[in-house]
Motif scaffolding. Structure first.
Motif, PDB file in Angstrom:
ATOM      1  N   ASP A   1      -7.188  -8.037  -8.055  1.00 47.41           N
ATOM      2  CA  ASP A   1      -8.246  -7.148  -8.169  1.00 47.41           C
ATOM      3  C   ASP A   1      -8.360  -7.460  -5.990  1.00 47.41           C
ATOM      4  O   ASP A   1      -8.215  -7.697  -5.484  1.00 47.41           O
TER       5      ASP A   1
ATOM      6  N   THR B   1      -5.993  -5.894  -3.929  1.00 46.68           N
ATOM      7  CA  THR B   1      -4.896  -6.554  -2.899  1.00 46.68           C
ATOM      8  C   THR B   1      -4.665  -5.543  -1.745  1.00 46.68           C
ATOM      9  O   THR B   1      -4.508  -4.134  -2.378  1.00 46.68           O
ATOM     10  N   ARG B   2      -3.974  -6.965  -1.294  1.00 45.19           N
ATOM     11  CA  ARG B   2      -3.167  -5.703  -0.049  1.00 45.19           C
ATOM     12  C   ARG B   2      -1.767  -6.164  -0.347  1.00 45.19           C
ATOM     13  O   ARG B   2      -1.901  -7.389   0.445  1.00 45.19           O
TER      14      ARG B   2
ATOM     15  N   SER C   1       1.935   0.563  -0.020  1.00 41.23           N
ATOM     16  CA  SER C   1       1.002   1.185  -0.802  1.00 41.23           C
ATOM     17  C   SER C   1       0.125   1.159  -1.048  1.00 41.23           C
ATOM     18  O   SER C   1      -0.767  -0.530  -0.782  1.00 41.23           O
ATOM     19  N   ASP C   2      -0.764   2.360  -2.099  1.00 42.56           N
ATOM     20  CA  ASP C   2      -1.354   2.174  -2.119  1.00 42.56           C
ATOM     21  C   ASP C   2      -1.692   1.590  -3.409  1.00 42.56           C
ATOM     22  O   ASP C   2      -2.819   1.310  -4.720  1.00 42.56           O
ATOM     23  N   ASP C   3      -0.300   1.655  -4.286  1.00 45.99           N
ATOM     24  CA  ASP C   3       0.143   1.447  -5.573  1.00 45.99           C
ATOM     25  C   ASP C   3       0.666  -0.060  -5.184  1.00 45.99           C
ATOM     26  O   ASP C   3       1.772  -0.301  -4.699  1.00 45.99           O
ATOM     27  N   ASP C   4       0.745  -0.554  -6.095  1.00 45.10           N
ATOM     28  CA  ASP C   4       1.940  -2.428  -6.577  1.00 45.10           C
ATOM     29  C   ASP C   4       2.842  -1.568  -6.576  1.00 45.10           C
ATOM     30  O   ASP C   4       3.121  -1.261  -7.479  1.00 45.10           O
ATOM     31  N   PRO C   5       3.877  -2.763  -5.560  1.00 50.97           N
ATOM     32  CA  PRO C   5       4.868  -2.860  -5.510  1.00 50.97           C
ATOM     33  C   PRO C   5       5.616  -2.996  -7.604  1.00 50.97           C
ATOM     34  O   PRO C   5       5.238  -3.307  -8.035  1.00 50.97           O
ATOM     35  N   ASP C   6       6.975  -2.202  -7.416  1.00 48.49           N
ATOM     36  CA  ASP C   6       7.810  -2.779  -9.044  1.00 48.49           C
ATOM     37  C   ASP C   6       8.574  -3.595  -8.589  1.00 48.49           C
ATOM     38  O   ASP C   6       9.610  -4.409  -8.337  1.00 48.49           O
TER      39      ASP C   6
END
Length: 113
Positions: free
Chosen positions: A27, A29-30, A38-43
């Protein structure tokens, strides 16, 4: 504080059951890849081994006993316990053979390149 690691190592970290119990998640995280955030976790599965993952903050929830809660501390803890490291380096093509020879002299195994 921040920590940069090659994607190949970060992927191994993400799959280590010693760090990630079935109920473990992170939780706040950056995390960026190659300088992009990005605001989303990378793939992470889509990353090339040579991509650079930067962790700037975050913490683990429900981690196994003994695993640090702070994500950077946890990643440093995990890296310190490794018996093998991965490093991504850049150099001019004209030095390719010399770099491989120097690494070989140190007992380093070059797996690609």
């Amino acid at each position: 504080m921040q920590l940069d690691v090659p994607a190949a190592l970060f992927k191994a970290f993400m799959k280590d059951p010693g760090v990630w119990a079935p109920s473990t998640f992170w939780d706040d995280t950056r995390i960026g890849v190659n300088g992009a955030f990005s605001d989303d976790d990378p793939d992470f599965e889509a990353l090339a081994a040579t991509d650079v993952v930067r962790v700037e903050c975050g913490y683990l929830v429900n981690q196994p006993e003994g695993v640090p809660a702070d994500l950077i501390d946890c990643l440093q803890w995990w890296l310190a316990a490794r018996t093998e490291m991965t490093m991504v380096i850049s150099f001019p093509p004209s030095l390719h053979e010399r770099v491989k020879a120097c690494l070989g002299d140190l007992g380093v195994t070059v797996k690609a390149g």
